[in-house]
Enzyme design. Sequence first.
Site, mmCIF file in Angstrom:
data_model
loop_
_atom_site.group_PDB
_atom_site.id
_atom_site.type_symbol
_atom_site.label_atom_id
_atom_site.label_comp_id
_atom_site.label_asym_id
_atom_site.label_seq_id
_atom_site.Cartn_x
_atom_site.Cartn_y
_atom_site.Cartn_z
ATOM 1 N N LYS A 35 6.688 -7.108 18.839
ATOM 2 C CA LYS A 35 6.182 -7.494 17.463
ATOM 3 C C LYS A 35 6.834 -8.565 16.815
ATOM 4 O O LYS A 35 6.455 -9.385 16.260
ATOM 5 C CB LYS A 35 5.979 -6.027 16.614
ATOM 6 N N CYS A 276 -5.688 5.204 5.454
ATOM 7 C CA CYS A 276 -5.077 5.867 4.384
ATOM 8 C C CYS A 276 -5.863 7.062 3.705
ATOM 9 O O CYS A 276 -5.401 8.344 3.673
ATOM 10 C CB CYS A 276 -5.090 4.901 3.004
HETATM 11 C C1 UDX Z 1 -7.230 2.615 -0.027
HETATM 12 C C2 UDX Z 1 -7.046 2.520 -1.372
HETATM 13 O O1 UDX Z 1 -8.100 2.184 -2.010
HETATM 14 C C3 UDX Z 1 -5.786 1.959 -1.601
HETATM 15 O O2 UDX Z 1 -5.600 1.873 -3.234
HETATM 16 C C4 UDX Z 1 -4.624 2.417 -0.932
HETATM 17 O O3 UDX Z 1 -3.456 1.721 -1.284
HETATM 18 C C5 UDX Z 1 -5.030 2.502 0.640
HETATM 19 O O4 UDX Z 1 -6.052 3.257 0.767
HETATM 20 P P1 UDX Z 1 -8.181 1.041 2.040
HETATM 21 O O5 UDX Z 1 -8.222 2.162 2.865
HETATM 22 O O6 UDX Z 1 -7.766 -0.324 2.394
HETATM 23 O O7 UDX Z 1 -7.624 1.353 0.590
HETATM 24 O O8 UDX Z 1 -9.796 1.114 1.680
HETATM 25 P P2 UDX Z 1 -10.954 1.185 0.495
HETATM 26 O O9 UDX Z 1 -11.349 0.108 0.191
HETATM 27 O O10 UDX Z 1 -10.172 2.432 -0.736
HETATM 28 O O11 UDX Z 1 -11.978 1.876 1.474
HETATM 29 C C6 UDX Z 1 -11.683 3.171 2.077
HETATM 30 C C7 UDX Z 1 -13.069 3.805 2.911
HETATM 31 O O12 UDX Z 1 -13.875 4.293 1.848
HETATM 32 C C8 UDX Z 1 -13.483 2.758 3.558
HETATM 33 O O13 UDX Z 1 -14.096 3.133 5.012
HETATM 34 C C9 UDX Z 1 -14.776 2.471 2.609
HETATM 35 O O14 UDX Z 1 -15.933 2.059 3.769
HETATM 36 C C10 UDX Z 1 -15.296 3.748 2.172
HETATM 37 N N1 UDX Z 1 -15.934 3.457 0.820
HETATM 38 C C11 UDX Z 1 -15.222 2.907 -0.120
HETATM 39 C C12 UDX Z 1 -16.891 4.310 0.598
HETATM 40 O O15 UDX Z 1 -17.525 4.871 1.608
HETATM 41 N N2 UDX Z 1 -17.616 4.012 -0.604
HETATM 42 C C13 UDX Z 1 -17.065 3.426 -1.578
HETATM 43 O O16 UDX Z 1 -17.667 3.299 -2.798
HETATM 44 C C14 UDX Z 1 -15.792 2.785 -1.297
#
Ligand code: UDX
Length: 459
Positions: A35, A276
């Site tokens: 990497k 996450c």
């Molecule tokens: C998340 C947190 O938002 C972020 O602050 C943290 O640092 C890391 O984890 P991320 O995992 O990149 O970020 O994605 P996010 O945009 O939060 O979406 C997470 C999941 O929730 C996705 O699968 C998304 O499709 C889903 N989601 C999100 C929904 O199903 N409905 C929503 O309204 C928002």
Amino acid sequence: MKISVIGAGYVGLTTSACLAELGHQVFCSENDPQKLAKLQNGDLPFFEPYLEELFRKSRAKGRLQLGSTEDAIDWGQCIFICVGTPPLDNGDADLSAIERVARTIAKRATGYRLVIEKSTVPVQTANQLCRHLSLHKNNQLEYDVASNPEFLREGSAIENFFHPDRIVVGAESPRAQQLMQEIYQPVLDAKFTCPVHKNCQPRTNVPFLVTDTNSSELIKHASNSFLAMKISFINAVADLCEAAGADVSKVAEGIGLDPRIGASFLQPGIGFGGFCFPKDLQAFVRIAEKFGCDFSVFKEVEKINHNRIAQFKEKLKKELWVLRGKKVAVWGLAFKPNTDDIRFAPALVLIRQLLAEGAIVQAYDPQAMDNTRNELPQVTYCNDPYQAAEGAEVILVLTEWDEFRHLDWSRLATLVERPLVLDGRNALKSKDVAAHGFQYVGIGGVSAMPTQASSLVGA
Ligand code: UDX
């Protein structure tokens, strides 16, 4: 400032490139030699909008160096720990990589160092870090430990860094607090060139919240668990809307207008994924159990999320009856748009079940197909959504890429075997799709029957 970043994953690389863009001299380490070689060659291990340009620019300006953990430890007065904390089988976060880095810092670093945990960690990890450093430190090392949780979202990580909702710092010593302020001062003063927005007017009142380390660590887990809870909440309400004849998008709009609730993260669908929410929720529940706290509410959040796929598959079977031998078009593989990340992606969970029932899956995703090929070789990967739709009995929308909102539905009507769309993200406009002869089935009561005979179907 000379800053070290240990770990070149999502958080480490984004933090390194952005801190370098702020003008700091950054040294980022990667202990995987392959990497590291790729990075030194300018190849990033994942897709993230704007990151590649920023990474290359910082490298070209000599503000971002790459190398081993040891080299990084020798470099910066401030050392960000951004290594992975993946889930163990019991749901606890695996802190072994953090311990390894701490041991190396203790044995190797000299003079004053501020050790900053940025990886997502359970509460009291900074205390553990402190204790571990004091146990193993050489006598030329003086240090403080701080917590600086990351809130970046994949797909908008660079924007999130330069335009944060808040910056949280857990630090007891004034010296540590001062150094953390210096690191982020250009963001706080809005003195930076925004890599995302032209003519950017950054806000100058970004909250810089200083707490103790335990509270800072809990802010991260609590934030993610609350957001996951909000998603499971709207998904549970979506089920009721379907059963009671209401429209979840209207309900979400109505409740979201209350600023105490807020409109964001009320998008129903086939569930949350990514690296996450699922793991942080599990870790949060485990932490609470250790402290004798009842977090069963979050177990319900997990359960609701887990059931989304089975519910969606039942909806599909209600339409298609038998899946065996049926061509199923899948639009979207990534766990969300604007990323190639498929970790804990709901789409892959569903596809595995469809393949197990003998369906023929033809998939398209703008970024995540390479990552998915190794996991699901039985799937046919297509060049575009149209190819995926060829001869399909149904089109499943599993990730809400914007690209899917700008397609030629008259052309699609000539390609499919049956004009049926099951939208697992309510990403498309039901009426537009129906106007081209398609039956549209969304989440939470959002649906539409063809408003025009699709004379072209199967032509
Ligand atoms: C998340 C947190 O938002 C972020 O602050 C943290 O640092 C890391 O984890 P991320 O995992 O990149 O970020 O994605 P996010 O945009 O939060 O979406 C997470 C999941 O929730 C996705 O699968 C998304 O499709 C889903 N989601 C999100 C929904 O199903 N409905 C929503 O309204 C928002």
